[in-house]
Design a protein around this motif. Sequence first.
Motif, PDB file in Angstrom:
ATOM      1  N   GLY A 154       8.481 -24.701 -61.392  1.00 14.32           N
ATOM      2  CA  GLY A 154       6.970 -24.725 -61.883  1.00 14.32           C
ATOM      3  C   GLY A 154       6.407 -26.113 -61.895  1.00 14.32           C
ATOM      4  N   VAL A 155       6.825 -26.596 -59.790  1.00 14.43           N
ATOM      5  CA  VAL A 155       5.487 -27.767 -59.625  1.00 14.43           C
ATOM      6  C   VAL A 155       5.799 -27.373 -58.794  1.00 14.43           C
ATOM      7  CG1 VAL A 155       6.966 -29.927 -61.512  1.00 14.43           C
ATOM      8  CG2 VAL A 155       8.145 -28.809 -58.870  1.00 14.43           C
ATOM      9  N   THR A 156       4.752 -28.843 -58.184  1.00 17.30           N
ATOM     10  CA  THR A 156       3.547 -28.887 -56.649  1.00 17.30           C
ATOM     11  C   THR A 156       4.396 -29.896 -55.785  1.00 17.30           C
ATOM     12  OG1 THR A 156       1.869 -30.622 -57.256  1.00 17.30           O
ATOM     13  CG2 THR A 156       2.059 -27.778 -57.604  1.00 17.30           C
ATOM     14  N   ALA A 157       4.231 -29.932 -54.686  1.00 13.93           N
ATOM     15  CA  ALA A 157       4.338 -31.258 -53.577  1.00 13.93           C
ATOM     16  C   ALA A 157       4.383 -32.379 -54.011  1.00 13.93           C
ATOM     17  CB  ALA A 157       4.425 -30.978 -52.721  1.00 13.93           C
ATOM     18  N   ALA A 158       3.012 -32.360 -54.392  1.00  9.09           N
ATOM     19  CA  ALA A 158       1.931 -33.340 -54.895  1.00  9.09           C
ATOM     20  C   ALA A 158       2.484 -34.013 -56.175  1.00  9.09           C
ATOM     21  CB  ALA A 158       0.119 -33.181 -55.879  1.00  9.09           C
ATOM     22  N   GLN A 159       3.653 -33.522 -57.120  1.00  9.40           N
ATOM     23  CA  GLN A 159       4.105 -34.276 -58.387  1.00  9.40           C
ATOM     24  C   GLN A 159       5.371 -34.851 -57.214  1.00  9.40           C
ATOM     25  OE1 GLN A 159       3.436 -30.864 -60.057  1.00  9.40           O
ATOM     26  NE2 GLN A 159       3.016 -31.218 -61.909  1.00  9.40           N
ATOM     27  N   VAL A 160       5.440 -34.466 -56.764  1.00 11.02           N
ATOM     28  CA  VAL A 160       7.201 -35.541 -56.014  1.00 11.02           C
ATOM     29  C   VAL A 160       7.136 -36.895 -56.000  1.00 11.02           C
ATOM     30  CG1 VAL A 160       8.714 -35.053 -53.797  1.00 11.02           C
ATOM     31  CG2 VAL A 160       7.963 -32.675 -55.026  1.00 11.02           C
TER      32      VAL A 160
END
Length: 398
Positions: free
Chosen positions: A141-147
């Motif tokens: 439920g997350v994206t690469a932009a949140q890593v």
Amino acid sequence: MLLGQADCSQASVGLVPIMDLGAGTYNGWAGGLYPDGANAMPAAHLDAGLALAAMVQPLDAIGDPDPVNGKAVWLSIGMSNTSQESGAFIQTANAYPGKHPALVLVNGGVGGQTAVIQSTPTNPNYASYWNTVDDRLTNAGVTAAQVQVIWLKVANQAVTTPLPEYYDSLLTQTKRITHELKGRFPHVRICYVASRIYGGYASGTNPEPYAHWQGWVMKHLIEAQIEGDPELAYTGPEAVSPWLAWGVYLWADGTTPRSDGLTWECPEDFQPDGLHPSPAGRQKVADLLLDFFSTDPTACPWFMAVCSTGQPDNGTSGALTVHPNPARDQVTVGAGGSELLDEVALFDAVGRCVILERVAGSMSLSLALDGLAPGTYSVRAIMTSGSLSSSTLMVMGR
């Protein structure tokens, strides 16, 4: 003995863990996890890590700050051992009551996916590995932009490869992987690297001394960044890599205890191949990781809901003093005892760093509280001795 069957008789290979070499050398290389035989990173590198740790915060799906619904993602990158160990860590950490509620832990380790695969776009399995990582982020439920934080444990398969060739190629490939991280995850700030566990029981791929040498690759990767290698720049417009540090060094010489007591036992800590950790071995790594991420000064601010070292504010030597408390406009933080302050940070109730000041050897520091909402804040200080201390502060309304 069949290839791939554990050889539990090889309980030691007579090599010294890098962290225990101190001023000694191996293969002409100086010991210590960091330069000059030290196990603590240089002050300037620590300062940079602290500043980046303070910038880790909940982000929305496109990478904009969102303190209410946003997420901060910790992602592991590596092969089968990485997958198994980070899987155990994620289960342990998610059950830990102190973990920051906005922190999402994602396992990006994939069996058989070595450094040469992850770093080489022309490799036939390159796209498959990185697509799998993307799929796991989506499933969480997350994206690469949140890593924003990476745990990196990579290696190559080796049995007969000459050791210098193994070392050189893995170092080059790991540098390229840091470039992949910077390019794929636009808000990645920190990358903690890890060594392999003991490989002496393995009779298939990656026996000793390959596992031991992998740790040297990671040490020299970090040192290259500290020494200003442009291929590992992590600040400014030329940045191509995250900031690098140890997190954690896992190698020990089989059943010979290293300085902190860590050993690797066979068969207890390994699967029948002597290479991959058993459930007990995975939990050993998970516990070491939890201890590291919950206490290290560059990890605690974003990993913990409230970053606290558990040291009492009781006026004894090394205890942090905070007065007045409650405070309205200004507060003075004191080291207490014979200690001197080096860094002071203030965290709000959701773990965001709202003040970070470099003190460089003062007994006390006054902080202006302008713009802070009323409530309870965590005060954390790093002393010039390297010790940590913490307290709480109540900020009143104006």
